[in-house]
Design a protein around this motif. Structure first.
Motif, short mmCIF file in Angstrom:
data_model
loop_
_atom_site.label_atom_id
_atom_site.label_comp_id
_atom_site.label_asym_id
_atom_site.label_seq_id
_atom_site.Cartn_x
_atom_site.Cartn_y
_atom_site.Cartn_z
N TRP A 1 7.61 1.09 1.72
CA TRP A 1 7.52 1.82 0.45
C TRP A 1 7.37 3.32 0.66
CZ3 TRP A 1 2.96 3.80 -2.30
CH2 TRP A 1 3.18 4.04 -3.67
N LEU A 2 7.07 3.76 1.87
CA LEU A 2 6.79 5.17 2.13
C LEU A 2 7.93 6.10 1.67
CD1 LEU A 2 5.06 4.97 5.63
CD2 LEU A 2 3.98 5.31 3.40
N PRO A 3 9.21 5.76 1.91
CA PRO A 3 10.27 6.66 1.44
C PRO A 3 10.27 6.90 -0.06
CG PRO A 3 11.14 5.15 3.08
CD PRO A 3 9.76 4.67 2.75
N ALA A 4 9.72 5.94 -0.83
CA ALA A 4 9.65 6.14 -2.28
C ALA A 4 8.73 7.30 -2.64
CB ALA A 4 9.17 4.86 -2.96
N LEU A 5 7.81 7.64 -1.71
CA LEU A 5 6.93 8.79 -1.91
C LEU A 5 7.45 10.04 -1.22
CD1 LEU A 5 3.47 7.05 -1.30
CD2 LEU A 5 4.48 7.66 -3.50
N GLY A 6 8.64 9.95 -0.66
CA GLY A 6 9.20 11.08 0.07
C GLY A 6 8.60 11.26 1.44
N PRO B 1 3.81 22.64 7.45
CA PRO B 1 5.11 22.26 8.03
C PRO B 1 4.96 21.25 9.17
CG PRO B 1 4.98 24.63 7.71
CD PRO B 1 3.61 24.10 7.42
N GLU B 2 3.84 21.32 9.88
CA GLU B 2 3.65 20.43 11.03
C GLU B 2 3.45 18.98 10.61
OE1 GLU B 2 0.71 20.02 14.94
OE2 GLU B 2 0.15 21.29 13.25
N THR B 3 2.70 18.76 9.53
CA THR B 3 2.33 17.39 9.14
C THR B 3 3.03 16.91 7.87
OG1 THR B 3 0.40 18.31 8.01
CG2 THR B 3 0.08 17.47 10.26
N ALA B 4 3.81 17.76 7.22
CA ALA B 4 4.47 17.36 5.98
C ALA B 4 5.31 16.11 6.21
CB ALA B 4 5.35 18.50 5.47
N GLY B 5 5.16 15.14 5.30
CA GLY B 5 5.92 13.90 5.39
C GLY B 5 5.24 12.79 6.16
N SER B 6 4.12 13.09 6.82
CA SER B 6 3.41 12.06 7.58
C SER B 6 2.48 11.27 6.66
CB SER B 6 2.61 12.68 8.71
OG SER B 6 1.60 13.56 8.19
N ALA B 7 2.10 10.06 7.09
CA ALA B 7 1.28 9.18 6.27
C ALA B 7 0.26 8.46 7.13
CB ALA B 7 2.14 8.16 5.53
N VAL B 8 -0.93 8.28 6.56
CA VAL B 8 -1.98 7.47 7.20
C VAL B 8 -2.44 6.44 6.19
CG1 VAL B 8 -4.24 7.45 8.30
CG2 VAL B 8 -2.73 9.43 8.62
N LEU B 9 -2.40 5.16 6.58
CA LEU B 9 -2.93 4.06 5.75
C LEU B 9 -4.35 3.75 6.20
CD1 LEU B 9 0.20 3.71 5.31
CD2 LEU B 9 -0.28 1.26 5.06
N ARG C 1 1.16 0.39 -7.69
CA ARG C 1 1.33 -1.02 -7.35
C ARG C 1 2.57 -1.11 -6.46
NH1 ARG C 1 -3.09 -1.15 -9.10
NH2 ARG C 1 -4.08 -2.68 -10.45
N VAL C 2 2.38 -1.54 -5.24
CA VAL C 2 3.45 -1.52 -4.24
C VAL C 2 4.12 -2.90 -4.18
CG1 VAL C 2 4.01 -1.13 -1.81
CG2 VAL C 2 2.19 0.22 -2.93
N PRO C 3 5.44 -2.98 -4.38
CA PRO C 3 6.12 -4.29 -4.35
C PRO C 3 6.12 -4.89 -2.95
CG PRO C 3 7.70 -2.50 -4.49
CD PRO C 3 6.35 -1.87 -4.65
N THR C 4 6.06 -6.23 -2.89
CA THR C 4 6.02 -6.94 -1.62
C THR C 4 7.24 -7.83 -1.46
OG1 THR C 4 4.88 -8.90 -2.45
CG2 THR C 4 3.51 -7.01 -1.84
N ARG C 5 7.36 -8.39 -0.28
CA ARG C 5 8.46 -9.27 0.09
C ARG C 5 8.55 -10.51 -0.78
NH1 ARG C 5 3.82 -9.11 2.22
NH2 ARG C 5 2.70 -11.05 2.69
N ASP C 6 7.43 -10.93 -1.39
CA ASP C 6 7.40 -12.18 -2.13
C ASP C 6 7.09 -11.99 -3.61
OD1 ASP C 6 4.83 -11.36 -1.76
OD2 ASP C 6 4.09 -13.25 -0.90
N GLY C 7 7.29 -10.78 -4.11
CA GLY C 7 7.12 -10.54 -5.54
C GLY C 7 5.74 -10.16 -5.99
N GLU C 8 4.79 -10.04 -5.06
CA GLU C 8 3.46 -9.56 -5.43
C GLU C 8 3.48 -8.03 -5.53
OE1 GLU C 8 1.07 -11.38 -6.30
OE2 GLU C 8 1.31 -13.34 -5.35
N ARG C 9 2.37 -7.46 -5.98
CA ARG C 9 2.25 -6.00 -6.05
C ARG C 9 0.88 -5.63 -5.53
NH1 ARG C 9 6.50 -3.99 -8.84
NH2 ARG C 9 5.53 -1.99 -9.31
N ILE C 10 0.86 -4.79 -4.49
CA ILE C 10 -0.37 -4.42 -3.81
C ILE C 10 -1.00 -3.22 -4.52
CG2 ILE C 10 -1.40 -3.67 -1.63
CD1 ILE C 10 1.17 -4.80 -0.26
#
Length: 605
Positions: free
Chosen positions: A449-454, A376-384, A355-364
């Motif tokens: 929120w991405l940094p919370a996942l490293g 090593p090439e793609t470590a740390g990248s993210a796709v939504l 559940r991802v916190p939002t700017r207005d107190g909701e959770r996604i």
């Protein structure tokens, strides 16, 4: 062998369309490259059709025959044909007996009765859908409803005197139930409204009790969560049978009126149980093969005519897609196919739930697929990956795209932003009309929120189809500092031009959700990515079908032109034999590896 994108796209899946009284299941299989009809019986799968595009079908009760719904290259102008069974070889188009053939208009199969079919068609004016009952024997047709709107669901009473149907109500994502006398004494007695058109409520999965004394309906009238109720066809009075404060429920009534199959949506996981239809009391759980999903967008569960079994379509994170048959007496769900056998020892990655916190107190609500061994090439990248709709839900089903991205080393986030179904009325209504950009703002919260996942927020991309494509383009246009790339599949680039140019029947349906061209044009323009294309700074990859009746090709062409005018990379690939999405495996095998290569290049560390 590794789970690369080509192998993932070549995995076959099955789904269940219907069941007959002899234990046979009419299924769909995409082994050939598009969904074709297959009959499952006694451990054997018999191919029934070999048409150019994807098809669906239903058995004709009491006969060895099926009604086939098919279109041309994804144009969604469904045509209806009769397929005689058994088959010694899969049927081509010329082997089918025409029932309803008018390629200029849309026809949708709603129900199949002994010797008759019930279908909707927009041939009267191209916008409104009429309901027609047609004799399969004589071809005689009778229009039983021509009151306007997009007819969504129809149930004919056991004595055939009445038809209950749902059409859109006034609020977004709401339906009203109408009772139609199929043999009225006067026109004034023809249609009776059973629910209030101003009620912001869903009404789905209509089913008649065998004595015509009542309807069973899934609804959230007066509630946040959907439940199952009995509706009096004389007064419209509602009596609740099964409800939950925590989950959206759906229900399907058995033909004998004794049993309800109840589906609970547990954060995108299906929980099934059998209930007594008179009291609503739970009788037994249905044991699925694994945690997964058996609801929309898969075909709805379907009862056998003798009420002894239910045919289900099932998919899970590690199950590409199978047909199951539920024994009502025991609750056992027996797989009729085994799509997991194709995987071998290479197990797909299962998502974790957040559940991802939002700017207005909701959770996604959000699923996260983490690569077990990031390169090593793609470590740390993210796709939504953002789902379409917007009235839809990302669920715990198999996704070759998510698995391919994970195999490439990206972390994959699959959120259910505001406007998503499955979490109650309040959540799916939170993006209606002039709240559209609240859903777009959820993308920024997910990015934060991405940094919370490293994960590295500088190497994050968006992927989405249809309304999800709009979200991709809106993220790039309204939050250009956050996103490194985008993949837009049949997406909306301008809410204004989309509504102006979509098929007329779609416009009449979609203005309730997005806003009216007459009253809301200024906001539609303001909320359109095309209006802010000058702000886009990320490269873009665009896929579209040339025959798309929902989101016209012009939506892709105009955003590609605007992005290229800035000197940015923008690849546009158009498929001449596709509609709203890529239904043919050959096209997916061409498009998706290119899209993944594009993302790998732009998200590399």
């Amino acid at each position: 062998m590794a789970l690369d994108i080509v192998r993932l796209l070549e995995l076959a899946s099955w789904r269940a369309f219907d069941a007959d009284g002899a234990g046979r299941v009419l299924a769909g299989s995409d082994e050939s490259g598009s969904v074709q009809l297959v009959e499952l019986a006694d451990g054997t799968a018999t191919p029934l059709t070999a048409l150019p595009g994807a098809v669906t079908g239903r058995y004709v009760p009491g006969e060895r025959a099926a009604v086939v719904q098919h279109d041309t290259d994804g144009d969604e102008r469904g045509q209806l044909s009769l397929l005689r069974l058994p088959r010694s070889a899969p049927a081509a188009l010329d082997d089918l007996e025409p029932l309803v053939r008018d390629p200029d208009h849309v026809h949708r199969l709603l129900d199949v009765l002994p010797d008759r079919i019930v279908y909707s068609t927009n041939r009267r004016n191209g916008v409104d859908f009429d309901v027609v009952i047609r004799s399969v024997v004589t071809g005689e047709e009778r229009v039983v409803y021509d009151g306007g709107g997009m007819v969504l669901d129809v149930a004919v009473s056991p004595d055939s005197r009445y038809a209950a149907l749902t059409v859109p109500a006034v609020p977004p994502l709401s339906d009203r139930v109408l009772l139609v006398d199929t043999m009225p004494a006067t026109e004034a007695e023809h249609v009776v409204a059973l629910t209030d058109p101003a009620d912001p409520a869903r009404h789905t999965h209509l089913g008649w009790l065998p004595d015509d004394s009542g309807l069973v309906v899934t609804t959230n009238s007066g509630r946040d969560r959907t439940g199952i109720a009995r509706l009096d066809p004389r007064t419209g009075e509602r009596t609740w049978l099964v409800t939950s404060a925590d989950h959206d429920l759906s229900g399907w009534l058995s033909p004998d009126g004794r049993t309800l199959l109840v589906h609970a949506n547990d954060d995108g996981t299906s929980r099934l149980a059998l209930h007594d239809a008179a009291s609503g009391e739970r009788q037994r759980a249905v044991r699925l093969p694994a945690d997964g999903w058996c609801g929309y967008p898969l075909p709805a569960p379907v009862w056998s005519p003798d009420s002894r079994s239910v045919a289900l379509s099932f998919s899970g994170p590690a199950v590409p897609g199978d047909a199951l048959l539920v024994d009502v007496a025991t609750g056992e769900a027996r797989p009729l196919t085994d799509s997991t056998a194709q995987l071998g020892a290479d197990l797909p990655v299962a998502p974790t739930t957040h559940r991802v916190p939002t700017r207005d107190g909701e959770r996604i609500p959000c699923f996260v697929y983490a690569p077990p061994e990031p390169s090593p090439e793609t470590a740390g990248s993210a796709v939504l990956i953002v789902h379409g709709g917007p009235e839809s839900q990302s669920v715990r089903s198999f996704s070759p795209i998510a698995q391919a991205l994970v195999a490439q080393g990206h972390a994959v986030l699959v959120p259910n932003v505001r406007g998503s179904t499955g979490y109650g009325k309040r959540w799916y209504s939170a993006d209606d009309g002039r709240n559209r950009l609240e859903a777009v703002a959820d993308l920024a919260d997910l990015h934060d929120w991405l940094p919370a996942l490293g994960l590295d927020p500088r190497r994050a991309a968006l992927w989405g189809g249809s309304y999800g494509g709009y979200m991709v383009l809106a993220g790039l246009a309204f939050q250009p500092e956050r996103w490194a790339a985008g993949v837009d599949i049949v997406g909306i680039s301008s809410l204004l031009t989309f509504l102006e140019n979509t098929a007329a029947y779609r416009r009449a349906h979609r203005e309730r959700e997005y806003g009216s061209l007459t009253a809301d044009a200024d906001f539609l323009r303001e909320a359109s990515p095309l209006s802010r294309a000058s702000a886009i700074s990320a490269p873009l990859f665009v896929l579209h079908g040339a025959n798309d009746p929902r989101v016209p090709l012009s939506e892709a062409e105009q955003i590609a032109s605007a992005v290229r005018a800035k000197g940015l990379e923008c690849e546009l690939r158009v498929y001449p034999d596709e509609g709203h999405g890529l239904a043919k495996r050959a096209n997916r095998l061409d498009a998706y590896p290119r899209a993944l290569t594009f993302l790998r290049r732009h998200l590399a560390g």
